[in-house]
Write a protein that holds these residues in place. Structure first.
Motif: not given
Length: 233
Positions: A54-55, A65-66, A73-74, A110-113
């Protein structure tokens, strides 16, 4: 066939998760932010065949992110997804910022969408009693290893993860630099792949840096590596 002779059983791959949450901002040009760059290198160097990565960086995550990265995973590095990784993977490496104002109120940033900060709080871990059986968890987050003043028991993330069944937790006691955290992550992934001894590998890593500790430019790395402690359940 002779029932007394059993064919060899090939063990199933052990899922390994790498979680990287970089607050960014993300830029399509120029150098990648330090945490994101370190996480990508960790994933590319991993030897595990069953890898889940997970990035997230700013408001970008996964394929947006390319970057070329095995096991990507997306999905964003959000608390719900990381809790799922903790339940489903036997080896988890988390690279992010730590938030430890108080040991009993510790959190991983962490980060959300949408790219907004999303804290994985210690109380969420407490909702997973005895469900992390046998797992090894590496927290590459500042002060995530803070375990409180008690000699007879660990608090904070180490104590809670062990109480929930984790076999081993590796985390730093104080703030660390990203390059040192990346080194610990590489050591952990190597030992996972070789089924080696992670505590010994970490000791060797610190000892190898100690030689250069008299150089002021390298002292910060040595000091950061010394922060990492291994707790066994």
């Amino acid at each position: 066939p002779d029932l007394a002779v059993r064919p060899p059983v090939t063990p199933e791959p052990t899922p390994t998760a790498i979680v990287v949450a970089d607050p960014g901002p993300f830029a399509t040009r120029g150098p990648q932010p330090a945490i994101l760059a370190a996480g990508i290198e960790l994933a590319r160097a991993a030897r595990q065949s069953d890898l889940r990565v997970r990035l997230g960086c700013g408001d970008q995550y996964g394929r947006t992110l390319g970057v070329a990265c095995p096991g990507l995973i997306d999905a964003p590095p959000e608390p719900e997804g990381v809790l799922q990784d903790l339940l489903e993977c036997k080896q988890v490496v988390i690279l992010c910022h730590g938030s430890v104002v108080d040991v009993d109120a510790a959190a991983l940033s962490l980060l959300d969408r949408s790219g907004a900060p999303a804290l994985l709080e210690l109380r969420r871990i407490s909702e997973l009693p005895h469900r992390l059986a046998g797992s090894t968890i590496v927290l590459l987050a500042c002060q995530a290893g803070s375990a409180g003043p008690w000699i007879h028991r660990a608090g904070g993330f180490p104590g809670m993860l062990l109480a929930c069944g984790a076999r081993r937790v590796i985390a730093p006691l104080w703030p660390v630099f990203c390059d040192a955290a990346e080194q610990v992550g590489h050591a952990a992934l190597r030992e996972f792949g070789a089924d080696g001894c992670l505590p010994t590998a970490l000791m060797q890593l610190v000892d190898s840096t100690r030689v250069d500790a008299t150089d002021p430019r390298r002292w910060s790395r040595f000091h950061s590596l010394r922060a990492f402690v291994v707790w066994d359940g």
